[in-house]
Motif scaffolding. Structure first.
Motif, PDB file in Angstrom:
ATOM      1  N   GLY A  10       5.387 -13.554 -14.206  1.00 56.90           N
ATOM      2  CA  GLY A  10       4.575 -12.828 -15.165  1.00 56.90           C
ATOM      3  C   GLY A  10       3.645 -13.729 -15.928  1.00 56.90           C
ATOM      4  O   GLY A  10       3.426 -14.893 -15.557  1.00 56.90           O
ATOM      5  N   PRO A  11       3.070 -13.239 -17.025  1.00 59.55           N
ATOM      6  CA  PRO A  11       2.172 -14.045 -17.846  1.00 59.55           C
ATOM      7  C   PRO A  11       2.925 -15.167 -18.535  1.00 59.55           C
ATOM      8  O   PRO A  11       4.159 -15.266 -18.466  1.00 59.55           O
ATOM      9  N   VAL A  39       0.926 -30.556 -16.419  1.00 59.01           N
ATOM     10  CA  VAL A  39       0.806 -29.137 -16.094  1.00 59.01           C
ATOM     11  C   VAL A  39      -0.365 -28.972 -15.135  1.00 59.01           C
ATOM     12  O   VAL A  39      -1.479 -29.441 -15.410  1.00 59.01           O
ATOM     13  N   ASN A  40      -0.113 -28.305 -14.005  1.00 60.71           N
ATOM     14  CA  ASN A  40      -1.112 -28.133 -12.952  1.00 60.71           C
ATOM     15  C   ASN A  40      -1.336 -26.656 -12.660  1.00 60.71           C
ATOM     16  O   ASN A  40      -0.488 -25.810 -12.981  1.00 60.71           O
ATOM     17  N   PRO A  41      -2.446 -26.310 -12.012  1.00 61.56           N
ATOM     18  CA  PRO A  41      -2.653 -24.913 -11.620  1.00 61.56           C
ATOM     19  C   PRO A  41      -1.494 -24.339 -10.808  1.00 61.56           C
ATOM     20  O   PRO A  41      -1.160 -23.161 -10.940  1.00 61.56           O
ATOM     21  N   THR A  42      -0.867 -25.169  -9.963  1.00 60.21           N
ATOM     22  CA  THR A  42       0.247 -24.669  -9.164  1.00 60.21           C
ATOM     23  C   THR A  42       1.386 -24.143 -10.041  1.00 60.21           C
ATOM     24  O   THR A  42       2.110 -23.226  -9.646  1.00 60.21           O
ATOM     25  N   ASP A  43       1.540 -24.683 -11.259  1.00 60.83           N
ATOM     26  CA  ASP A  43       2.619 -24.250 -12.143  1.00 60.83           C
ATOM     27  C   ASP A  43       2.400 -22.827 -12.636  1.00 60.83           C
ATOM     28  O   ASP A  43       3.298 -21.986 -12.584  1.00 60.83           O
ATOM     29  N   TRP A  44       1.186 -22.534 -13.131  1.00 67.86           N
ATOM     30  CA  TRP A  44       0.964 -21.183 -13.637  1.00 67.86           C
ATOM     31  C   TRP A  44       0.839 -20.171 -12.498  1.00 67.86           C
ATOM     32  O   TRP A  44       1.236 -18.998 -12.650  1.00 67.86           O
ATOM     33  N   ASN A 251      -9.024 -22.948  -3.327  1.00 69.33           N
ATOM     34  CA  ASN A 251      -9.797 -21.756  -2.989  1.00 69.33           C
ATOM     35  C   ASN A 251     -10.578 -21.249  -4.194  1.00 69.33           C
ATOM     36  O   ASN A 251     -10.749 -20.042  -4.377  1.00 69.33           O
ATOM     37  N   ASN A 252     -11.034 -22.176  -5.034  1.00 66.88           N
ATOM     38  CA  ASN A 252     -11.839 -21.768  -6.182  1.00 66.88           C
ATOM     39  C   ASN A 252     -13.063 -20.988  -5.712  1.00 66.88           C
ATOM     40  O   ASN A 252     -13.715 -21.367  -4.742  1.00 66.88           O
ATOM     41  N   GLY A 253     -13.372 -19.916  -6.396  1.00 65.95           N
ATOM     42  CA  GLY A 253     -14.583 -19.164  -6.087  1.00 65.95           C
ATOM     43  C   GLY A 253     -14.487 -18.208  -4.928  1.00 65.95           C
ATOM     44  O   GLY A 253     -15.505 -17.631  -4.525  1.00 65.95           O
ATOM     45  N   VAL A 325      -4.591 -24.407 -18.816  1.00 65.94           N
ATOM     46  CA  VAL A 325      -4.889 -24.754 -17.420  1.00 65.94           C
ATOM     47  C   VAL A 325      -5.454 -23.544 -16.685  1.00 65.94           C
ATOM     48  O   VAL A 325      -6.445 -23.656 -15.956  1.00 65.94           O
ATOM     49  N   GLU A 326      -4.839 -22.395 -16.884  1.00 61.43           N
ATOM     50  CA  GLU A 326      -5.333 -21.185 -16.217  1.00 61.43           C
ATOM     51  C   GLU A 326      -6.754 -20.858 -16.667  1.00 61.43           C
ATOM     52  O   GLU A 326      -7.565 -20.363 -15.882  1.00 61.43           O
ATOM     53  N   GLY A 327      -7.079 -21.154 -17.920  1.00 67.34           N
ATOM     54  CA  GLY A 327      -8.413 -20.889 -18.442  1.00 67.34           C
ATOM     55  C   GLY A 327      -9.459 -21.897 -18.034  1.00 67.34           C
ATOM     56  O   GLY A 327     -10.631 -21.760 -18.399  1.00 67.34           O
ATOM     57  N   GLY A 328      -9.062 -22.928 -17.290  1.00 65.09           N
ATOM     58  CA  GLY A 328     -10.027 -23.897 -16.774  1.00 65.09           C
ATOM     59  C   GLY A 328     -10.408 -24.995 -17.742  1.00 65.09           C
ATOM     60  O   GLY A 328     -11.522 -25.522 -17.665  1.00 65.09           O
ATOM     61  N   VAL A 329      -9.502 -25.369 -18.643  1.00 65.23           N
ATOM     62  CA  VAL A 329      -9.805 -26.456 -19.564  1.00 65.23           C
ATOM     63  C   VAL A 329     -10.212 -27.708 -18.780  1.00 65.23           C
ATOM     64  O   VAL A 329      -9.651 -28.000 -17.729  1.00 65.23           O
TER      65      VAL A 329
END
Length: 338
Positions: A10-11, A39-44, A251-253, A325-329
């Motif tokens: 979930g969130p 913390v990496n994108p794979t985590d969220w 797979n950004n974009g 991280v999810e927000g692209g910081v």
């Protein structure tokens, strides 16, 4: 010990801080007192449900990357001692417990010696970004290791040079002797990519990237490290040399890409797709060795001066860290545990 856990996908609100028993290392394992967790994108993405249709464990502590000190040794472990500084990679892969906790138990090969001059911030920023970058840079048919001179005479294009993998790819390619070109979307990101060591920075919002890259590399680039293939594949094919390699790690974009077959195979291209969780153990070990050598040589760094601003969060603010991280910081998000 304090640990971040979640029991359902979930969130970020599913994350909570709990008290758990300090784990004991089994045979071939070490226990690490975590000082910083990356913390990496794979985590969220895993937490949000993008990895498993259902959780494989009753609860999960996220976090593949971290840095700290070895605290205890399991049976059969030799060559290390309590108090040794280490950086961690792939800690939560194949386990319920990752680095977002005060202690983590991992197989010895996932705890890599951290050179004395390297900070815990730097150690926790390696892992997924640096190992991914290593695999992308060694994806051409005639290269499997990185060291000074191994990429001499090569031109490497890093798409998205201000990201964590892009930053690591720039630094490692520069250390290995490559001529490094990178693309960015703003002047601010361009300054970060230059700080990381890029020889040429192309702002694709201000100039035609194909023309700019061809001016720098008239014969084409040897290798592309690609973060957004759905958006960039036409550009990649336009600037790659005959026989070059396009290494895709994200797979950004967009989740799909199309390409004209004849125009593509006439270039004798090699596409290499990179996802760490299926990489052979010997290749992960090679990456860890090369990254540690780069660390010892002072070729890798973090912080604004190295093109990778740091964002620190307490363990209790792990949800905010995931959201960042999810927000692209821009920069590296770290959890502070000590």
């Amino acid at each position: 010990m304090r640990a971040v856990v979640y029991s359902e996908p979930g969130p970020s609100s599913v994350l909570r801080v709990v008290e758990r028993e300090v784990p004991e290392p089994g045979p071939g394992e070490v226990r690490v007192r975590v000082v910083r967790a990356g913390v990496n994108p794979t985590d969220w993405k895993q937490r949000a449900g993008g990895t498993y249709p259902a959780l494989p464990y009753e609860e999960i502590t996220p976090g593949q990357d971290g840095a700290g000190t070895i605290d205890a040794l399991g049976a059969g472990v030799s060559g290390v001692a309590a108090g040794d500084r280490v950086w961690l990679h792939m800690a939560q892969h194949g386990s319920a417990y990752g680095t977002a906790a005060e202690y983590v138990v991992v197989p010895l090969h996932k705890a890599v010696p951290l050179p004395p001059a390297a900070s815990f911030d730097l150690g926790a920023s390696l892992g997924v970004p640096a190992v991914t970058a290593h695999r992308a840079l060694t994806s051409s048919a005639d290269a499997d290791r990185i060291a000074p001179g191994t990429l001499a005479g090569r031109t490497v294009l890093v798409q998205g040079g201000a990201g964590a993998v892009g930053n690591a790819a720039i630094q490692l390619a520069h250390w290995a002797g490559a001529n490094v070109i990178t693309t960015v979307s703003s002047a601010e990101k361009g300054a970060l990519a230059a700080a990381a060591g890029a020889d040429h920075v192309v702002n694709y919002r201000e100039e035609d990237p194909e023309a700019a890259i061809r001016r720098i590399a008239p014969d084409g680039v040897d290798l592309v490290v690609e973060v957004a293939p759905a958006q960039n594949n036409d550009l990649d094919r336009a600037v790659i040399r005959n026989g070059g390699t396009i290494a895709i790690y994200a797979n950004n974009g967009g989740d799909e890409m199309t390409l004209p077959l004849r125009a593509t195979f006439s270039l004798n291209l090699r596409y290499q797709f990179v996802l760490l969780y299926g990489v052979a153990p010997e290749l992960l070990a090679a990456a860890a060795e090369d990254i540690t050598a780069a660390l010892a040589a002072g070729a890798l760094g973090v912080g604004e001066e190295q093109g990778m601003p740091l964002h620190h969060y307490s363990l209790e603010r792990a949800a905010e860290a995931h959201d960042a991280v999810e927000g692209g910081v821009v920069g590296k998000v770290l959890l502070d545990l000590a």
